[in-house]
Design a protein around this motif. Structure first.
Motif, PDB file in Angstrom:
ATOM      1  N   ALA A 175       0.846  -1.193   0.000  1.00  0.00           N
ATOM      2  CA  ALA A 175       0.000   0.000   0.000  1.00  0.00           C
ATOM      3  C   ALA A 175       0.881   1.241   0.000  1.00  0.00           C
ATOM      4  O   ALA A 175       1.949   1.256   0.614  1.00  0.00           O
ATOM      5  CB  ALA A 175      -0.935   0.007   1.212  1.00  0.00           C
ATOM      6  N   SER A 176       0.404   2.286  -0.701  1.00  0.00           N
ATOM      7  CA  SER A 176       1.162   3.539  -0.795  1.00  0.00           C
ATOM      8  C   SER A 176       0.241   4.725  -0.545  1.00  0.00           C
ATOM      9  O   SER A 176      -0.947   4.694  -0.899  1.00  0.00           O
ATOM     10  CB  SER A 176       1.789   3.704  -2.183  1.00  0.00           C
ATOM     11  N   TYR A 177       0.811   5.772   0.048  1.00  0.00           N
ATOM     12  CA  TYR A 177       0.096   7.046   0.208  1.00  0.00           C
ATOM     13  C   TYR A 177       0.987   8.161  -0.316  1.00  0.00           C
ATOM     14  O   TYR A 177       2.133   8.308   0.113  1.00  0.00           O
ATOM     15  CB  TYR A 177      -0.261   7.316   1.667  1.00  0.00           C
ATOM     16  N   THR A 178       0.460   8.943  -1.263  1.00  0.00           N
ATOM     17  CA  THR A 178       1.180  10.064  -1.864  1.00  0.00           C
ATOM     18  C   THR A 178       0.402  11.341  -1.578  1.00  0.00           C
ATOM     19  O   THR A 178      -0.702  11.527  -2.125  1.00  0.00           O
ATOM     20  CB  THR A 178       1.320   9.884  -3.388  1.00  0.00           C
ATOM     21  N   PRO A 179       0.914  12.242  -0.732  1.00  0.00           N
ATOM     22  CA  PRO A 179       0.155  13.455  -0.405  1.00  0.00           C
ATOM     23  C   PRO A 179      -0.178  14.316  -1.613  1.00  0.00           C
ATOM     24  O   PRO A 179      -1.282  14.838  -1.724  1.00  0.00           O
ATOM     25  CB  PRO A 179       1.079  14.196   0.568  1.00  0.00           C
ATOM     26  N   ASN A 180       0.790  14.449  -2.529  1.00  0.00           N
ATOM     27  CA  ASN A 180       0.565  15.313  -3.677  1.00  0.00           C
ATOM     28  C   ASN A 180       1.479  14.903  -4.822  1.00  0.00           C
ATOM     29  O   ASN A 180       2.597  14.451  -4.601  1.00  0.00           O
ATOM     30  CB  ASN A 180       0.833  16.781  -3.323  1.00  0.00           C
ATOM     31  N   ILE A 181       0.994  15.052  -6.061  1.00  0.00           N
ATOM     32  CA  ILE A 181       1.833  14.786  -7.220  1.00  0.00           C
ATOM     33  C   ILE A 181       2.657  16.033  -7.488  1.00  0.00           C
ATOM     34  O   ILE A 181       2.116  17.090  -7.805  1.00  0.00           O
ATOM     35  CB  ILE A 181       0.986  14.460  -8.465  1.00  0.00           C
ATOM     36  N   ASP A 182       3.970  15.913  -7.365  1.00  0.00           N
ATOM     37  CA  ASP A 182       4.830  17.061  -7.656  1.00  0.00           C
ATOM     38  C   ASP A 182       5.573  16.828  -8.958  1.00  0.00           C
ATOM     39  O   ASP A 182       5.501  15.758  -9.554  1.00  0.00           O
ATOM     40  CB  ASP A 182       5.815  17.341  -6.507  1.00  0.00           C
TER      41      ASP A 182
END
Length: 361
Positions: A175-182
């Motif tokens: 599982a992955s969590y990415t706060p924002n695509i930069d």
């Protein structure tokens, strides 16, 4: 699991590299690994429609990365490691991926700019040549928005947190969590990269993946599935396609037996749009290898809904490779592509011959 199956997925490829270095005193000593590819290509492209342009038929293409990595194991058994990947050929992101990881009997935790769990755990159609599913080097000039990969890669190398469970009875979850695509590369630390309420943008991406890898009486099986979900920040500006939360699913399977590997994969995505944005990509392939040589055929189909119609891509490869040593492989491939850009009323037929060498170190 057999190497022939491990090599078809990104996480398997990482596992095959030489391990990072660890000093005897507990301090971390960096080791060096990576790869380099150099190909000579001959490509004949036939365009039909507005905006046509001719391209030189001959080209020399190269791609590679130098990986700096190291790890140490603490007295309590916890392994702590680091990796930074330097582009060997100048790119927009000169430093590709940089991350820290912790690993133990409880699993593996990765923090930093690394691909997501469903991307790393996916299996795609096997290839003996250059490959069709998001290859390092793409010999053709794509003219449409048709999908070209079954890998869930919407968040790419944006900073994220990823957890992998231990493998149990052939199964593993991630599982992955990415706060924002930069933006790719550059300064990922600036608060400006984590702004909210941007029209047509997304944040808070969640990814989940699972795969099963096992052998049954000489038959090797690898099955994978994943999903990716991202939240829309604000509706797109007037005049642009109406956006929605991003949602995509993927799946893949490889089966190996008696020198053969057969398999394929599929991806379906809404493209982050409320309408006319669905993406469907699938591929199938088969390879056969004995000793240092391998041959195979692979096919990829991509389709994307647009306002002007469905953009479509059909691509096939017949390829082979010969391993001169554990770190030196000679690769040859013949590829053909048929692509249609409905909104621009143009299409392309192209074929190419690719010959080159890959070095792994």
């Amino acid at each position: 699991m057999k190497k022939v199956l491990m090599g078809t997925t990104a996480i398997g490829a990482v596992a095959l590299m030489a391990g990072p270095a660890a000093a005897q005193d507990g301090k971390i000593s960096l080791g060096v690994g990576g790869y380099y590819e150099n190909f000579f290509t001959f490509v004949e492209q036939d365009f039909d429609g507005p905006g046509d342009n001719d391209y030189n038929q001959f080209n020399v293409r190269q791609e590679g990365e130098i990986h700096f990595k190291g790890e140490t194991t603490l007295d309590n058994g916890l392994t702590v490691g680091f990796q930074a990947q330097l582009e060997a050929v100048t790119q927009g992101d000169q430093i590709d991926e940089t991350y820290l990881y912790f690993e133990g009997s409880w699993g593996r935790l990765v923090m930093g700019s690394e691909n997501s769990a469903p991307y790393l755990m996916q299996y795609t159609a096997p290839s003996a040549g250059l490959g069709l599913n998001s290859p390092n080097i793409a010999p053709f000039n794509d003219i449409s928005d048709a999908g070209t990969s079954t890998l869930l890669n919407q968040v790419s190398d944006a900073n994220k947190i990823t957890y992998f469970t231990p493998r149990f009875a052939g199964f593993q979850l991630g599982a992955s969590y990415t706060p924002n695509i930069d933006a790719t590369g550059g300064d990922r630390q600036s608060s400006d990269l984590n702004t909210d309420e941007d029209p047509g943008d997304y944040n808070n991406f969640f990814g989940a993946g699972a795969n099963f890898v096992e052998s049954f009486n000489g038959v090797d099986v690898a099955i994978a599935g994943g999903l990716e979900y991202g939240m829309e920040e604000e509706d797109a500006l007037v005049g642009n396609p109406e956006t929605d939360d991003f949602l995509a699913f993927s799946g893949g399977v490889n089966v190996g037996f008696a020198g053969f590997t057969v398999g394929g994969s599929v991806l379906h995505s809404n493209g982050g749009l409320d309408d006319d944005g669905d993406v469907l990509v699938w591929d199938v392939g088969a390879t056969y290898g004995q000793g240092p040589w391998e041959v195979g055929v692979t096919y990829l189909n991509g389709e994307t809904e647009t306002v002007g119609g469905d953009d479509q891509l059909h691509r096939v490869e017949i390829g082979g490779n010969y391993r001169l040593s554990p770190g030196v492989k000679v690769i040859g491939a013949l590829q053909y592509t048929d692509e249609e850009d409905e909104s621009a009323n143009r299409d392309e037929d192209a074929w190419g011959v690719i010959i080159g060498t890959r070095l792994d170190f």
